[in-house]
Design an enzyme around this catalytic site. Sequence first.
Site, short mmCIF file in Angstrom:
data_model
loop_
_atom_site.label_atom_id
_atom_site.label_comp_id
_atom_site.label_asym_id
_atom_site.label_seq_id
_atom_site.Cartn_x
_atom_site.Cartn_y
_atom_site.Cartn_z
CE1 TYR A 74 -3.47 -2.98 0.09
CE2 TYR A 74 -3.80 -2.38 2.39
CZ TYR A 74 -4.34 -3.13 1.39
OH TYR A 74 -5.01 -4.25 1.42
N PRO A 124 -16.48 -3.81 -0.26
CG PRO A 124 -17.46 -3.11 2.01
CD PRO A 124 -16.29 -3.38 1.18
CG LEU A 125 -19.33 0.14 0.63
CD1 LEU A 125 -18.86 1.85 1.20
CD2 LEU A 125 -20.43 -0.09 1.22
N GLY A 126 -18.88 -2.38 -3.23
CA GLY A 126 -19.63 -2.63 -4.81
C GLY A 126 -18.95 -1.21 -5.34
CB VAL A 139 -23.68 0.79 -4.82
CG1 VAL A 139 -24.57 1.86 -4.62
CG2 VAL A 139 -24.11 -0.10 -4.90
CG PHE A 140 -21.68 5.12 -2.23
CD1 PHE A 140 -21.94 6.02 -2.47
CD2 PHE A 140 -21.27 3.73 -1.77
CE1 PHE A 140 -23.29 5.63 -1.48
CE2 PHE A 140 -22.62 3.04 -0.74
CZ PHE A 140 -23.64 4.47 -0.07
#
Length: 290
Positions: free
Chosen positions: A49, A204-206, A208-209
């Site tokens: 990272y 985990p929110l894929g 969508v945003f």
Amino acid sequence: MNTEPISKIIAGTMTWGIWGKNLDQNQMIATMQCCLENGISTFDHADIYGGYTTEAAFGKAFSASKINRETIQLISKCGIQYTAENRNNTIKHYDYSKSYIIWSAEQSLRNLQTDYLDILLLHRPSPLMQADEIAEAVQTLKKEGKIKDFGVSNFTPSQTDLIQSKTTINYNQIQFSVTDLDAMLNGSLDHMQLHAIQPMAWNPLGSVFKNEDEKSKRVAIQGKVLAEKYEVSLDVILLAWIIKHPSGIIPVCGTTDPKRISQLMQATSITLDLEDWFSLWVASTGEKVP
């Protein structure tokens, strides 16, 4: 299933450094403390990272914060040889030799300014990995107290079985969300339940945003209906959808926004009704379930 006391939501640090928010030391400390105040005590790292810089930045902030090491859990991942200024690599590749795994884990310890990792994960599978050599590295690190537990990330069931034949795997961190259903449909999550492996879900929110595609729009529309019903935010609904799966998935959430952090754990205390859960699956696929 492993009983390590990791939190039900994990804080993902990938974007804390120069790959994202570029938080300064005080901001990192404030974000750590915000997580802890809201029941999120586990922090997910990887050596790569920030091009091998974020762990050291976190470590300096952690040391300055005076947070008790025993109150948090640190995860790191190794194995990707990334092309970065501080690595003499000509091409991105994977290295799972015994010597490299041990060296990489010890580098993470120095950078994070800690004596041990709660969990070490192999970041991505390599066609050239040898289970015996990996097992020897894990055994050495455990014996020396440098890691408490071990797992993998982005591994298929067969790849997991290969490593599991020589050393115990307790975790697999995979991509999974209401817009990334593969792990639910290809046997990966079934395999983890069968072998008592704890799944963690990155992104985990894929989408969508992030995306304006039809799938993301459908999920957002249905998710907002449910958000109103359960009186929570849309991201909490999306996390609750993941958490309802019987494999015991733990979402890895990368937000550094204090308001959003304060809401995340709500996902662990609401239970979506059966038909509501299926309504999001239908929204994702755009068709009735098979």
